[in-house]
Design an enzyme around this catalytic site. Sequence first.
Site, PDB file in Angstrom:
ATOM      1  N   ASN A  12       0.887  -1.344   0.027  1.00 37.13           N
ATOM      2  CA  ASN A  12       0.094  -0.128  -0.161  1.00 37.13           C
ATOM      3  C   ASN A  12       0.827   1.257  -0.080  1.00 37.13           C
ATOM      4  O   ASN A  12       0.619   2.372   0.605  1.00 37.13           O
ATOM      5  CB  ASN A  12      -0.882   0.001   1.026  1.00 37.13           C
ATOM      6  CG  ASN A  12      -1.750   1.173   1.269  1.00 37.13           C
ATOM      7  OD1 ASN A  12      -2.343   1.826   2.217  1.00 37.13           O
ATOM      8  ND2 ASN A  12      -2.496   1.460  -0.145  1.00 37.13           N
ATOM      9  N   ARG A  15       1.536   0.744  -5.708  1.00 38.13           N
ATOM     10  CA  ARG A  15       0.305   0.602  -6.757  1.00 38.13           C
ATOM     11  C   ARG A  15      -1.045   0.780  -6.431  1.00 38.13           C
ATOM     12  O   ARG A  15      -1.723   1.693  -6.920  1.00 38.13           O
ATOM     13  CB  ARG A  15       0.371  -0.971  -7.396  1.00 38.13           C
ATOM     14  CG  ARG A  15       1.384  -1.484  -7.851  1.00 38.13           C
ATOM     15  CD  ARG A  15       1.565  -3.049  -7.985  1.00 38.13           C
ATOM     16  NE  ARG A  15       1.851  -3.428  -6.810  1.00 38.13           N
ATOM     17  CZ  ARG A  15       1.915  -4.726  -6.631  1.00 38.13           C
ATOM     18  NH1 ARG A  15       1.583  -5.640  -7.590  1.00 38.13           N
ATOM     19  NH2 ARG A  15       2.084  -5.067  -5.506  1.00 38.13           N
ATOM     20  N   SER A  16      -1.391   0.535  -5.336  1.00 38.26           N
ATOM     21  CA  SER A  16      -2.838   0.673  -4.769  1.00 38.26           C
ATOM     22  C   SER A  16      -3.120   2.150  -4.488  1.00 38.26           C
ATOM     23  O   SER A  16      -4.229   3.006  -4.570  1.00 38.26           O
ATOM     24  CB  SER A  16      -3.351  -0.072  -3.551  1.00 38.26           C
ATOM     25  OG  SER A  16      -2.537  -0.242  -2.414  1.00 38.26           O
TER      26      SER A  16
HETATM   27  P1  4NP Z   1       3.100  -2.009  -3.514  1.00 47.72           P
HETATM   28  O1  4NP Z   1       4.869  -2.356  -3.790  1.00 47.72           O
HETATM   29  O2  4NP Z   1       2.745  -3.454  -3.060  1.00 47.72           O
HETATM   30  O3  4NP Z   1       2.642  -2.007  -4.753  1.00 47.72           O
HETATM   31  O4  4NP Z   1       2.907  -1.030  -2.604  1.00 47.72           O
HETATM   32  C1  4NP Z   1       5.572  -2.893  -2.608  1.00 47.72           C
HETATM   33  C2  4NP Z   1       6.073  -2.085  -1.764  1.00 47.72           C
HETATM   34  C3  4NP Z   1       7.075  -2.480  -0.693  1.00 47.72           C
HETATM   35  C4  4NP Z   1       7.340  -3.840  -0.942  1.00 47.72           C
HETATM   36  C5  4NP Z   1       6.879  -4.578  -1.813  1.00 47.72           C
HETATM   37  C6  4NP Z   1       5.745  -4.183  -2.643  1.00 47.72           C
HETATM   38  N1  4NP Z   1       8.195  -4.235   0.115  1.00 47.72           N
HETATM   39  O5  4NP Z   1       8.611  -5.394  -0.087  1.00 47.72           O
HETATM   40  O6  4NP Z   1       8.479  -3.545   1.288  1.00 47.72           O
END
Ligand code: 4NP
Length: 151
Positions: A12, A15-16
């Site tokens: 979060n 993308r979201s």
């Molecule tokens: P999101 O991207 O799911 O689109 O917000 C990510 C943000 C952080 C992480 C992975 C995906 N992470 O592993 O910290």
Amino acid sequence: MKTKILMVCLGNICRSPLAEGILASKLDPTKFEVDSAGTAGYHVGNLPDRRSIVTGKQHGIDITYQRSRKFIKSDFQTFDYIFAMDQSNYTNILALAETETDREKVHMILNQISPNSNAEVPDPYYGGDQGFENVYQMLDEACTIFAEKIS
Ligand code: 4NP
């Protein structure tokens, strides 16, 4: 009562938050409410990723009011539509569903563009800035279709 839509990814922060900002910009705020959440709690309380903020801004969308939160079971009661960015988000959301009504609320966001394709919005976190623009374009197309359908 307003129709409520929730956008869900992993953290979060990438993308979201963009999906929330894009869809909200296409809907009448007196009739619809849009929120976002992550299936993981890594970034709870954080602002969206700087690259998502910049990409939104380049398209006139401000997402700096948003703070990361985790998807919770009661979101099934709160929201009418729950959109997952990828298959992993979809599986993790469904794992918390208790009823058929809960399950029916969950959809893959890109199925708005290509029904039943189950195409994924790629996680741009470990890539470069172009990944965020790519995500923006996919979400803009999907949100345009959905907004026209429900408005
Ligand atoms: P999101 O991207 O799911 O689109 O917000 C990510 C943000 C952080 C992480 C992975 C995906 N992470 O592993 O910290």
